[in-house]
Design an enzyme around this catalytic site. Structure first.
Site, PDB file in Angstrom:
ATOM      1  N   TYR A 154     -12.642  11.339  76.531  1.00  0.00           N
ATOM      2  CA  TYR A 154     -14.310  11.279  75.950  1.00  0.00           C
ATOM      3  C   TYR A 154     -13.304  10.272  74.748  1.00  0.00           C
ATOM      4  O   TYR A 154     -14.283   9.593  74.638  1.00  0.00           O
ATOM      5  CB  TYR A 154     -14.029  12.767  75.422  1.00  0.00           C
ATOM      6  CG  TYR A 154     -14.469  12.374  73.662  1.00  0.00           C
ATOM      7  CD1 TYR A 154     -15.509  12.861  73.970  1.00  0.00           C
ATOM      8  CD2 TYR A 154     -14.374  12.522  72.468  1.00  0.00           C
ATOM      9  CE1 TYR A 154     -16.446  12.559  72.799  1.00  0.00           C
ATOM     10  CE2 TYR A 154     -14.855  12.657  71.168  1.00  0.00           C
ATOM     11  CZ  TYR A 154     -16.038  12.671  71.680  1.00  0.00           C
ATOM     12  OH  TYR A 154     -17.202  12.280  69.976  1.00  0.00           O
ATOM     13  N   SER A 157     -13.391   6.830  75.705  1.00  0.00           N
ATOM     14  CA  SER A 157     -15.200   6.080  76.263  1.00  0.00           C
ATOM     15  C   SER A 157     -15.430   5.633  75.110  1.00  0.00           C
ATOM     16  O   SER A 157     -16.831   4.642  75.203  1.00  0.00           O
ATOM     17  CB  SER A 157     -15.638   7.295  77.023  1.00  0.00           C
ATOM     18  OG  SER A 157     -16.344   8.284  76.514  1.00  0.00           O
ATOM     19  N   ILE A 186     -19.735  16.641  64.100  1.00  0.00           N
ATOM     20  CA  ILE A 186     -21.117  16.759  63.291  1.00  0.00           C
ATOM     21  C   ILE A 186     -21.728  18.444  62.805  1.00  0.00           C
ATOM     22  O   ILE A 186     -21.377  19.232  63.715  1.00  0.00           O
ATOM     23  CB  ILE A 186     -22.187  15.964  64.281  1.00  0.00           C
ATOM     24  CG1 ILE A 186     -21.252  14.837  64.144  1.00  0.00           C
ATOM     25  CG2 ILE A 186     -23.313  15.833  63.442  1.00  0.00           C
ATOM     26  CD1 ILE A 186     -22.376  14.083  65.438  1.00  0.00           C
TER      27      ILE A 186
END
Length: 235
Positions: A154, A157, A186
């Site tokens: 992750y 990327s 978030i």
């Protein structure tokens, strides 16, 4: 202090618009007067009827497939006559295993959803943005700044998103601006379910990140391109 933006007469393409962050950004653009082309691979849950609003149109498309991206972008340009802003919001997180235990399918999936969608959308929208002097904002991540345990794919990327952002800015100096935002956790319903014992008050809300995206697409940030902007809050 309240900040208001005027995007009247402009068109914003928001990918990942069916998600919490993409939906918040699409709504923020609409509230600021922009026409909104909302795109995602799945149709949104439209409980409030937003996607039926005047000036908003939803486009279903797989942004990991170049043919689909070309089709959607061409349709948007035909329907609205222009594209001024691109918000590359499509993305997701996967993790939980060390690198030597991570399936190659997870690698392919994360690079497709997080990086390939940003690359393809940018590739096909940049020619339109050159005509309008537009801007791109993409979503990287705070964790992309360093390696970590359990979610290295992750992080890699999202680091790619930052590097492509810098490349777009360099290749389009004085014509198209490109910046990235870097959130941490978030405040979404999904994240609350995944981390029920966390301090939700420390998380940044999608609507707060949306305001930063609008700033980076506005004339107020005309001197900013190639930047990776923290939107950590207190997370």
């Amino acid at each position: 202090m309240d900040v208001n933006y005027d995007f009247d007469g402009t068109v914003a393409l928001v990918t990942g618009a069916s998600g919490a962050l993409g939906g918040a950004i699409a709504r923020a653009f609409h509230e600021a007067g922009a026409a909104v082309a909302a795109a995602d691979v799945v149709e949104p849950d439209d409980d409030d009827g937003f996607f039926d609003s005047e000036g908003v149109r939803f486009y279903e498309g797989n942004f990991t497939d170049e043919g689909d991206v070309a089709r959607v972008v061409d349709a948007i340009a035909s329907d609205f006559g222009r594209i001024d802003h691109l918000a590359n919001i499509a993305g997701t997180w996967r993790g939980g295993t060390p690198l030597d235990e991570t399936d190659v399918e997870t690698f392919d999936f994360l690079f497709d959803v997080n990086l390939k969608t940003m690359f393809l959308a940018s590739k096909h929208v940049i020619p339109h943005l050159r005509e309008t002097g537009g801007a791109i904002v993409s979503v990287s991540a705070r964790s992309s700044l360093e390696g970590g345990t359990g979610d290295g794919i992750y992080r890699a990327s999202k680091a790619g998103v930052r590097l492509l952002t810098e490349t777009i800015a360099e290749e389009n100096k004085g014509v198209v601006r490109a910046n990235a935002v870097m959130p941490s956790v978030i405040d979404t319903e999904m994240n609350r379910e995944m981390m029920p014992d966390a301090d939700f008050d420390a998380w940044v809300k999608p609507e707060e990140i949306a305001q930063t995206v609008l700033f980076l697409c506005s004339d107020a940030s005309s001197a900013t391109s190639g930047a990776a902007v923290p939107v950590y809050g207190e997370a």
